[in-house]
Motif scaffolding. Structure first.
Motif, PDB file in Angstrom:
ATOM      1  N   UNK A  76      -5.398 -12.491 -11.158  1.00  0.00           N
ATOM      2  CA  UNK A  76      -4.373 -13.527 -11.002  1.00  0.00           C
ATOM      3  C   UNK A  76      -3.808 -13.523  -9.581  1.00  0.00           C
ATOM      4  N   UNK A  77      -3.516 -12.348  -9.039  1.00  0.00           N
ATOM      5  CA  UNK A  77      -3.017 -12.249  -7.661  1.00  0.00           C
ATOM      6  C   UNK A  77      -4.043 -12.788  -6.666  1.00  0.00           C
ATOM      7  N   UNK A  85      -6.518  -4.173  -9.150  1.00  0.00           N
ATOM      8  CA  UNK A  85      -5.120  -4.518  -8.910  1.00  0.00           C
ATOM      9  C   UNK A  85      -4.600  -3.836  -7.644  1.00  0.00           C
ATOM     10  N   UNK A  86      -4.893  -2.563  -7.495  1.00  0.00           N
ATOM     11  CA  UNK A  86      -4.413  -1.816  -6.325  1.00  0.00           C
ATOM     12  C   UNK A  86      -5.034  -2.330  -5.034  1.00  0.00           C
ATOM     13  N   UNK A  87      -6.173  -2.985  -5.137  1.00  0.00           N
ATOM     14  CA  UNK A  87      -6.778  -3.607  -3.972  1.00  0.00           C
ATOM     15  C   UNK A  87      -6.031  -4.846  -3.511  1.00  0.00           C
ATOM     16  N   UNK A  88      -5.009  -5.269  -4.261  1.00  0.00           N
ATOM     17  CA  UNK A  88      -4.185  -6.410  -3.857  1.00  0.00           C
ATOM     18  C   UNK A  88      -2.842  -5.984  -3.272  1.00  0.00           C
ATOM     19  N   UNK A  89      -2.586  -4.685  -3.216  1.00  0.00           N
ATOM     20  CA  UNK A  89      -1.292  -4.174  -2.756  1.00  0.00           C
ATOM     21  C   UNK A  89      -1.383  -3.825  -1.274  1.00  0.00           C
ATOM     22  N   UNK A  90      -0.479  -4.372  -0.494  1.00  0.00           N
ATOM     23  CA  UNK A  90      -0.447  -4.126   0.951  1.00  0.00           C
ATOM     24  C   UNK A  90       0.220  -2.776   1.212  1.00  0.00           C
ATOM     25  N   UNK A  91      -0.552  -1.856   1.761  1.00  0.00           N
ATOM     26  CA  UNK A  91      -0.034  -0.528   2.071  1.00  0.00           C
ATOM     27  C   UNK A  91      -0.161  -0.308   3.567  1.00  0.00           C
ATOM     28  N   UNK A  92       0.960  -0.304   4.296  1.00  0.00           N
ATOM     29  CA  UNK A  92       0.894  -0.136   5.746  1.00  0.00           C
ATOM     30  C   UNK A  92       0.311   1.226   6.127  1.00  0.00           C
ATOM     31  N   UNK A 110      -5.594 -16.017  -2.183  1.00  0.00           N
ATOM     32  CA  UNK A 110      -6.882 -15.445  -1.755  1.00  0.00           C
ATOM     33  C   UNK A 110      -6.898 -14.999  -0.294  1.00  0.00           C
ATOM     34  N   UNK A 111      -6.262 -15.732   0.602  1.00  0.00           N
ATOM     35  CA  UNK A 111      -6.265 -15.328   2.016  1.00  0.00           C
ATOM     36  C   UNK A 111      -5.457 -14.052   2.226  1.00  0.00           C
ATOM     37  N   UNK A 112      -4.335 -13.940   1.530  1.00  0.00           N
ATOM     38  CA  UNK A 112      -3.535 -12.715   1.622  1.00  0.00           C
ATOM     39  C   UNK A 112      -4.349 -11.517   1.105  1.00  0.00           C
ATOM     40  N   UNK A 113      -5.067 -11.729   0.006  1.00  0.00           N
ATOM     41  CA  UNK A 113      -5.910 -10.662  -0.544  1.00  0.00           C
ATOM     42  C   UNK A 113      -6.992 -10.252   0.450  1.00  0.00           C
ATOM     43  N   UNK A 114      -7.627 -11.236   1.108  1.00  0.00           N
ATOM     44  CA  UNK A 114      -8.651 -10.911   2.113  1.00  0.00           C
ATOM     45  C   UNK A 114      -8.061 -10.107   3.268  1.00  0.00           C
ATOM     46  N   UNK A 128      -9.236  -6.381   4.299  1.00  0.00           N
ATOM     47  CA  UNK A 128      -9.658  -6.041   5.662  1.00  0.00           C
ATOM     48  C   UNK A 128      -8.853  -4.865   6.201  1.00  0.00           C
ATOM     49  N   UNK A 129      -7.620  -4.772   5.790  1.00  0.00           N
ATOM     50  CA  UNK A 129      -6.753  -3.684   6.239  1.00  0.00           C
ATOM     51  C   UNK A 129      -7.071  -2.377   5.510  1.00  0.00           C
TER      52      UNK A 129
END
Length: 194
Positions: A61-62, A17-24, A67-71, A75-76
């Motif tokens: 689910x996220x 789940x945390x791998x789907x969270x965008x952290x700047x 899927x592109x947002x997750x990728x 990558x980030x």
């Protein structure tokens, strides 16, 4: 404590789940961002195993929904696996300038170490078939972290192997340098015909 669980099983759902969270980058403590994500909020009284299952389902689910947002997030986040900020040292200065300097030195050293280890693995590639004990675990750890939340501490089990590869990289660079010096010396003694 109503059930006996032989192996601690925390992290498999929450890390996905945390791998789907965008952290700047440079956003401070990433846990402050992770902990306020609505998907991490669980019903009161949820046990550890059930909580991990719920978070895994929410993470999947996220990923399915975007899927592109997750990728892009992966990558980030992924380079953070190889770049350490020495947070484990608890070396915090009163001066923010000293903390930035500490972070800069940590990042530079992390990049140098990773580059040397990668170079050492590359120059020893023809011998890797003879050394599966050196490369299989690092390869597994690096690949297993692709879909998950990453922190540099997850590399700790493979640091000894990375040190070996970094040493091979340093030795290779030294041998190249000695070869260049010998060539320059021989050119001084006997110049090449033109």
């Amino acid at each position: 404590f109503h059930r006996f669980i032989l192996v601690a099983d925390a992290g498999w759902g929450s890390n996905l789940l945390q791998g789907t969270i965008d952290i700047p980058f440079h956003s401070g403590n990433p846990w402050l961002i992770v902990m306020i994500d609505p998907a991490r909020i669980l019903p009161p009284g949820t046990g550890l195993e059930e909580g991990e299952r719920i978070m895994m389902e929410r993470g999947i689910s996220r990923i399915r929904e975007h899927p592109l947002h997750w990728l892009m997030i992966r990558a980030k986040q992924y380079p953070r696996l190889f770049i350490d900020h020495w947070t484990f040292t608890f070396l915090v200065f009163k001066s923010s300038a000293l903390n930035r300097f500490r972070d800069m030195i940590a990042v530079i050293l992390s990049i140098m170490f990773t580059a040397l280890a990668a170079y050492g693995a590359a120059v020893s590639a023809r011998h890797l078939a003879d050394m599966p004990h050196l490369w299989t675990l690092p390869l597994f750890v690096v690949l297993a972290q692709l879909p998950m939340w990453v922190e540099s501490r997850y590399l700790l089990p493979i640091i000894p192997m990375l040190v070996v590869f970094a040493a091979l990289g340093v030795l290779s660079l030294l041998e190249k340098d000695q070869g260049c010096r010998k060539n320059r010396q021989s050119e001084k003694i006997m110049p090449r015909p033109r």
